[in-house]
Design a protein around this motif. Structure first.
Motif, mmCIF file in Angstrom:
data_model
loop_
_atom_site.group_PDB
_atom_site.id
_atom_site.type_symbol
_atom_site.label_atom_id
_atom_site.label_comp_id
_atom_site.label_asym_id
_atom_site.label_seq_id
_atom_site.Cartn_x
_atom_site.Cartn_y
_atom_site.Cartn_z
ATOM 1 N N SER A 8 0.930 -0.598 0.235
ATOM 2 C CA SER A 8 0.242 0.064 -0.172
ATOM 3 C C SER A 8 0.767 1.207 -0.207
ATOM 4 O O SER A 8 1.564 1.150 0.890
ATOM 5 N N VAL A 9 0.196 1.935 -1.102
ATOM 6 C CA VAL A 9 0.939 3.499 -0.672
ATOM 7 C C VAL A 9 -0.317 4.417 -0.856
ATOM 8 O O VAL A 9 -1.193 4.904 -1.392
ATOM 9 N N SER A 10 0.022 5.362 -0.078
ATOM 10 C CA SER A 10 -1.143 6.463 0.542
ATOM 11 C C SER A 10 -0.234 7.727 0.266
ATOM 12 O O SER A 10 0.957 7.813 0.326
ATOM 13 N N TRP A 11 -0.941 8.983 -0.335
ATOM 14 C CA TRP A 11 -0.780 10.297 -0.363
ATOM 15 C C TRP A 11 -1.126 11.586 0.338
ATOM 16 O O TRP A 11 -2.413 10.991 -0.082
ATOM 17 N N TYR A 12 -0.342 12.555 0.906
ATOM 18 C CA TYR A 12 -0.804 12.805 1.734
ATOM 19 C C TYR A 12 0.129 14.608 0.958
ATOM 20 O O TYR A 12 0.895 14.284 0.955
ATOM 21 N N GLN A 13 -1.441 15.624 1.354
ATOM 22 C CA GLN A 13 -0.872 16.680 0.841
ATOM 23 C C GLN A 13 -0.880 17.440 2.164
ATOM 24 O O GLN A 13 -1.232 17.358 3.299
ATOM 25 N N GLN A 14 0.521 18.058 2.976
ATOM 26 C CA GLN A 14 0.816 18.830 4.034
ATOM 27 C C GLN A 14 0.695 20.449 4.098
ATOM 28 O O GLN A 14 2.156 20.967 3.335
ATOM 29 N N THR A 15 0.021 21.261 4.834
ATOM 30 C CA THR A 15 0.331 22.604 5.084
ATOM 31 C C THR A 15 0.350 23.244 5.981
ATOM 32 O O THR A 15 -0.257 22.190 7.057
ATOM 33 N N PRO A 16 0.961 24.504 6.463
ATOM 34 C CA PRO A 16 1.035 24.635 7.346
ATOM 35 C C PRO A 16 -1.106 24.918 8.073
ATOM 36 O O PRO A 16 -1.533 25.928 7.142
ATOM 37 N N GLY A 17 -1.589 24.970 9.007
ATOM 38 C CA GLY A 17 -2.974 24.669 9.392
ATOM 39 C C GLY A 17 -3.589 23.753 8.435
ATOM 40 O O GLY A 17 -4.754 23.863 9.829
ATOM 41 N N GLN A 18 -3.092 23.103 8.218
ATOM 42 C CA GLN A 18 -4.343 22.145 7.542
ATOM 43 C C GLN A 18 -4.189 20.701 7.625
ATOM 44 O O GLN A 18 -4.582 19.735 7.048
ATOM 45 N N GLY A 19 -2.547 20.194 8.106
ATOM 46 C CA GLY A 19 -2.092 19.458 8.717
ATOM 47 C C GLY A 19 -2.245 18.238 7.269
ATOM 48 O O GLY A 19 -1.473 18.514 6.449
ATOM 49 N N LEU A 20 -2.709 16.664 7.367
ATOM 50 C CA LEU A 20 -2.056 15.876 6.374
ATOM 51 C C LEU A 20 -3.297 16.078 6.463
ATOM 52 O O LEU A 20 -4.381 15.213 6.251
ATOM 53 N N GLN A 21 -3.658 16.338 4.099
ATOM 54 C CA GLN A 21 -4.454 15.714 3.961
ATOM 55 C C GLN A 21 -4.562 14.859 2.797
ATOM 56 O O GLN A 21 -3.942 14.829 1.843
ATOM 57 N N PHE A 22 -5.774 14.073 2.711
ATOM 58 C CA PHE A 22 -5.452 12.894 1.759
ATOM 59 C C PHE A 22 -5.810 12.946 0.825
ATOM 60 O O PHE A 22 -6.394 13.388 -0.398
#
Lengths: 114, 111
Positions: free
Chosen positions: A31-45
């Motif tokens: 399994s490979v998951s991708w997340y976008q991390q931005t300040p204040g938004q946490g880890l968005q799937f």
């Protein structure tokens, strides 16, 4: 055992361009998951791939896409880049699916869109 | 779909005090709740997780509690130390579902 490897680590693009990010999971992980991390938004799937199939997708526009190869390596692509796409993109691998066990994260690819 | 809310966004405690971070989730089918710690400039790492058939789990100074009826779970850190300073993320996932993270809590432990 080598950890999760992401390339490139840093990249700068301009609006309208496209980008491809790569993730090599831990050997044996399917399994490979991708997340976008931005300040204040946490880890968005963004999405999860398991055995070359997209298992789940987050609430991102169609400009964000991905795929997984037979060796479990994964790529994600962002087309028509926007300033708001600037972020740290993290991938994570797991032996089984992401909702059943530990995720092992890579160091991330930091994308800056100018 | 699944949504996970995390509070507080920042937390400052004195060394030796306890810290509590709370999360709520929306999907009643959620059954797996991990917590990740991300130190500055580092990748997130799993510190503890709990499944829906368990109400509490402890690992040394860290404990997690789960209230399925209220759909919330909490991370408790006792005897905090400066090295506990980091961003903590809760997450929730259901059968066949996405692992959704909360917004993160920046914990600062002052010596």
């Amino acid at each position: 055992k080598a950890g999760v490897t992401q390339t490139p680590r840093y990249l700068i693009k301009t609006r309208g361009q496209q980008v491809t990010l790569s993730c090599s999971p831990i050997s044996g992980h399917r399994s490979v998951s991708w997340y976008q991390q931005t300040p204040g938004q946490g880890l968005q799937f963004l999405f999860e791939y398991f055995s070359e199939t997209q298992r789940n997708k987050g609430n991102f526009p169609g400009r964000f896409s991905g795929r997984q190869f037979s060796n479990s390596r994964s790529e994600m692509n962002v087309s028509t880049l926007e300033l708001g796409d600037s972020a740290l993109y993290l991938c994570a691998s797991s032996f089984e699916t992401a909702n059943t066990g530990e995720l092992f994260f890579g160091e991330g690819s930091r994308l800056t869109v100018l | 779909g699944e949504n996970v809310e995390q509070h507080p966004s920042t937390l400052s405690v004195q060394e030796g005090d306890s810290a509590v971070i709370k999360c709520t989730y929306s999907d009643s089918a959620s059954n797996y709740f991990p917590w990740y710690k991300q130190e500055l400039g580092k990748r997130p790492q799993l510190i503890i997780d709990i499944r829906s058939n368990v109400g509490e789990k402890k690992d040394q100074r860290i404990a997690v509690t789960l209230n399925k009826t209220a759909k919330h779970f909490s991370l408790h850190i006792t005897e905090t130390q400066p090295e506990d300073s980091a961003v903590y993320f809760c997450a929730g996932a259901g059968e066949g579902g996405k692992l959704i993270f909360g917004q993160g809590t920046e914990l600062s432990v002052k010596p």
